[in-house]
Design an enzyme around this catalytic site. Structure first.
Site, short mmCIF file in Angstrom:
data_model
loop_
_atom_site.label_atom_id
_atom_site.label_comp_id
_atom_site.label_asym_id
_atom_site.label_seq_id
_atom_site.Cartn_x
_atom_site.Cartn_y
_atom_site.Cartn_z
N HIS A 56 -9.53 -61.51 -0.81
CA HIS A 56 -9.51 -60.07 -1.10
C HIS A 56 -10.88 -59.57 -1.55
O HIS A 56 -10.98 -58.48 -2.13
CB HIS A 56 -8.49 -59.76 -2.19
CG HIS A 56 -7.14 -60.31 -1.94
ND1 HIS A 56 -6.42 -60.00 -0.81
CD2 HIS A 56 -6.39 -61.19 -2.64
CE1 HIS A 56 -5.27 -60.66 -0.85
NE2 HIS A 56 -5.22 -61.39 -1.95
N HIS A 215 -2.13 -59.46 2.31
CA HIS A 215 -2.15 -60.89 2.65
C HIS A 215 -1.95 -61.10 4.13
O HIS A 215 -1.51 -62.16 4.56
CB HIS A 215 -1.07 -61.64 1.86
CG HIS A 215 -1.30 -61.60 0.40
ND1 HIS A 215 -0.84 -60.57 -0.38
CD2 HIS A 215 -2.01 -62.42 -0.42
CE1 HIS A 215 -1.22 -60.79 -1.64
NE2 HIS A 215 -1.93 -61.88 -1.69
#
Ligand SMILES: Nc1ncnc2c1ncn2[C@@H]1O[C@H](COP(=O)(O)OP(=O)(O)O)[C@@H](O)[C@H]1O
Ligand SMILES: Nc1ncnc2c1ncn2[C@@H]1O[C@H](COP(=O)(O)OP(=O)(O)O)[C@@H](O)[C@H]1O
Ligand SMILES: [Mg+2]
Ligand SMILES: [Mg+2]
Ligand SMILES: [Mg+2]
Ligand SMILES: [Mg+2]
Lengths: 329, 204, 329, 204
Positions: A56, A215
């Site tokens: 991320h 994700h």
């Protein structure tokens, strides 16, 4: 899979090494374990520690520094870090004021951070972020995911911690900011987890996923690719419906890229989302556009709206000096 | 029944190898309704357990289970790490080297409760619990050919997660779209049960 | 083609509108034409004006603001802006100190900026950047391209202009920084120009292009995809061979993403490139890692090494406040 | 020969439509050895010229050519904008409404020199110049069936850029890899010559 990497198992370690050496004025690599530690800790201040799976970037390591986090613990790609790492970061970051964990609402993160808190024996509280309106809330289910709004919680808590507020005050403030923050994401492609070697899901050339997390997981539904204006309208609709009348005030608008979408498209989306927010009665008082909470190389973006009052605006504007967010210093 | 060093070692080798061999399949299942890392997570954890097999097997059965649990907690990460970790940590609390089937079943029942508490989850949520629970039933039932029955139960239980709608775990974010896929954690539980049953058969 | 856009022909306009409204504290949209103008111009200072085709965001608009550019003129995607736009920007940015154009060495840019300079009738000089070592130099050919090193030239000139230096001094400084700067790029994918609708070139799953520019054009050669360390070694080799003995001093190291490569991979590349630069005797005194000079959604990156002396280091460290680069303010 | 309003208008319509129809092909050629925008650039410019066809055609031939050149400079962008712009601006300097073939050839020769100066380029560099130059030769030659000969010359000249190694333009960055592809600007020049020759034939 086409990636600039050496070996799949070394991706997180080597990227972390690069990050810490590129930003050695702000951070350093943890000694007891591989985590990102603020270089100049402030004695007695409540330490803010966040973390979660890697992939991320710049979240969370890019938000370590003056006015924001004191430590960030990366796990493997999309995999929560384990309690030993979190405990090492808690111990390194704590300077006597206690520790506030900021955790995105994913079961893996919540459980690993919980275990770390239980094992650490320190004065530790937790703020859980769950800003993703794509997921239906229900006390029965896991609840909403924590996504890009987490950065707003971290920024505001960072400024407040710098003022010397107590652990209990910060915990309450974090919960309040989280409750005032809503996000929704869409994806044009999935991403490729290095260890998996292939995209997590496949999308047709004319399809998009609505309501994705960060994700690379599929979203709530798959629809035909639409013009930016229509996508923006759907995003604004989902967020404002959820905020209700509260949406009619000053807000921070964050358009967050997932990693594979060029900045030009993010600004174009900002343009359309901003018009939508203002048409719904909101006033965009602060803006942030860029790749902040990504999903590896996924194409797509999320919109986050966070309600502002005078206190929150001041905390948002307060100086911050991290690798990914910097102003006033 | 006596769980001696040889059996302890065999258990680790069998379970770890089963998980390592199944890692790619587990990741594929997780790609469909999760984030595509369950296989890598489980492999990382069980490779660590396997690497420490000799040291671990020297310990008493209780300490051995605790150490396996701790290794999983510290190596697996994600949701499955704390959950499998909690399972083994809990088993380690009450099991001695010499155990009866009833004692194992009681310990397993307590461990399942510990997993539920850690995961705020329950049977029917489309998770590993949906394998543990029927397997516990088969274990309590006992009788001839128990290993075979445990395997069949686990296999069926994993398959039974396919039509479920996920309430816990990443798949829950998908809502209705989680229906039609096997839960990756259910499958890894099945693999573990299967490997344990193999060792049981070898001892019989 | 999967992009967050409305109509292909409106991409540049709408993205620019979003950019200017998201950063309205720093910039505003030109009145006479669509360009990015610094909100608070400084009377009598030499105005720095850059520009070129769109698709490289945040370059150049993201570098308009205090301590860097005064105006940036975007053309259509990968297409030089026309002289009328450039003239409008020159006129808006000039506050009496004259205008320095910073132009990447592409014939389209050079010719359009030249025509604008000829037509404007103002006191205008030009610095041309050509930092790309992938292209062989020769007085006979077009010469080298201007790529990511342009950002270093713009930052340093921006700081020097803020000090009140003259047009001639800035022109000389710009040429000096450019001559001290070398870049090389590699691509794992091409990019998709919105108007073309398909990728500019196709690469096999195990191939990469070495020596690419920033327009999604093919590079000098196609090779098998290699580990990051080997790619880094080749990049460092090309740059240091070109710099010769001068590479053994303090440098800025910039790892620039082309838009489609996640930050984690850029940091991983930074790690390997930095080791290479240091093994070659250089000292990485300043670092920058991120997507700064992009090629739409192309996956890949470039490495830039820029030699530093005491004066250049001070200018690099001087405060800057733009959308994409900010420190000290 | 008298270039009256009707011919002026027909020239614009023919050339613009040829470029617009060929835009996708030009972009494809530019994708191979450039940056994939030559078609969009040229279309944008000639759409603007076409939209102003009536106003432009009202002007004298010289002013008309200058205005077309200016429109191209201000609308095309990229490398081709200043170059085609310079070509027409230069032609506009010397051509009156009543022109001989020799006058046109002289003006074209001067315009080619202006393009070379603007582009710091020459014949043999794999650019539009490699079409202009042989076309100028055919024009100077004159004779029966000139339009057909101009077309054939332009076609062949564009094809002859295929084996060339680019020295100017974006393709030069590719070095040897620029060999084997037709230069997009050569192809757009061929289209323009072809359309002009069509109008010439219609007037004969
Ligand atoms: N709250 C929970 N209770 C029980 N099991 C769970 C829970 N959350 C997840 N699981 C199990 O964990 C598995 C996913 O593990 P893994 O992919 O390794 O972690 P993550 O979801 O963090 O990526 C799921 O398939 C499910 O069986
Ligand atoms: N220096 C030059 N001299 C002559 N023609 C040139 C020169 N540079 C480029 N060209 C012509 O311009 C064409 C490319 O135009 P275009 O694609 O519109 O611009 P850009 O290269 O800026 O994208 C080339 O195919 C070539 O024919
Ligand atoms: Mg995971
Ligand atoms: Mg998973
Ligand atoms: Mg171009
Ligand atoms: Mg082109």
């Amino acid at each position: 899979m086409k990636k600039l990497i050496n070996a799949v198992e070394d991706v997180v370690k080597e990227s972390l090494a690069g990050f810490c050496s590129a930003h050695s004025d702000i951070v350093r690599l943890g000694e007891a374990a591989p985590f990102v530690l603020r270089r100049h800790l402030k004695r007695g201040k409540v330490a803010l520690v966040s973390g979660g799976g890697s992939g991320h970037e710049p979240l969370h390591g890019g938000f370590v520094g003056e006015g924001m986090l004191d430590a960030a613990v990366p796990g493997q790609v999309f995999t929560s870090p384990t309690p030993d790492l979190i405990i090492a970061a808690i111990e390194a970051a704590d300077t006597g004021g206690g520790v506030l964990l900021i955790v995105k609402n994913y079961e893996g993160d919540v459980m690993n951070f919980d275990m770390a808190r239980e094992m650490s024996g320190k004065s530790v509280a937790t703020v859980i972020t769950d800003d993703d309106v794509a997921v239906e809330t229900s006390t029965y289910s896991t609840g909403r995911r924590g996504v890009a709004g987490t950065l707003i919680v971290e920024k505001i808590l960072g400024a407040a911690a710098e003022q010397g507020r107590s652990l209990a005050e910060l915990k309450a403030l974090g919960d309040r900011v989280n409750a005032a923050t809503r996000s929704i994401g869409i994806a044009l492609t999935s991403c490729t987890v290095p260890a998996a070697g292939k995209p997590t899901f496949e999308l047709g050339d004319d399809e998009m996923e609505v309501g994705v997390g960060i994700h690379g997981e599929p979203g709530r539904r798959r629809v035909k690719l639409r013009p930016a204006k229509e996508i923006a309208a759907e995003m604004v609709g989902a967020i404002t419906a959820d905020l209700g009348a509260r949406a009619r005030g000053d807000v921070i608008l964050l358009i967050n890229g997932f990693g594979g979408t060029p900045l030009s498209e993010l600004y174009l989306m900002y343009n359309d989302v901003r018009h939508g927010v203002e048409a719904a009665g909101g006033t965009v008082a602060r803006s942030l556009v860029g790749n902040f909470v990504t999903s590896l190389d996924m194409a797509g973006c999320s919109a986050t709206v966070s309600l502002l009052d005078e206190e929150l605006r001041r905390l948002w504007d307060a100086p911050v000096h991290t690798a990914a967010l910097r102003w006033g210093i | 029944m006596m769980i001696d060093r040889d059996i302890r070692k065999r258990l680790i080798v069998a379970v770890a190898n089963r998980i390592i061999a199944g890692a790619e399949e587990l990741t594929d299942l997780d790609r469909a309704i999760g984030d595509g890392d369950h296989g890598s997570n489980m492999r990382r954890g069980f490779e660590a357990v396997l690497a420490a097999a000799d040291v671990l097997s020297d310990k008493s059965f209780g300490e051995y289970l605790t150490a396996v649990g701790m290794t999983l907690v510290m190596k697996v990460g994600g949701a499955s790490g704390p959950l499998y970790g909690t399972l083994f940590l809990s088993l380690g609390k009450s099991l001695a080297d010499d155990v009866s089937r009833e004692q194992v079943a009681d310990a397993f029942a307590a461990a399942i409760e510990a997993v539920k508490a850690r995961g705020k989850s329950d049977v029917g949520h489309k998770t590993m619990l949906d394998v543990f629970h029927p397997v516990l039933g088969a274990l309590r039932g006992g009788g001839d050919g128990l290993p075979e029955r445990l395997k069949a139960t686990a296999r069926r239980a994993a398959e039974d997660t396919i039509p479920m709608k996920a309430i816990r775990g990443r798949a829950s974010f998908l809502g209705e779209r989680s229906v039609g896929h096997m839960d990756p954690g259910a499958r890894s539980s099945e693999l573990i049960v299967d490997a344990v049953a193999d060792v049981m058969e070898g001892c019989a």
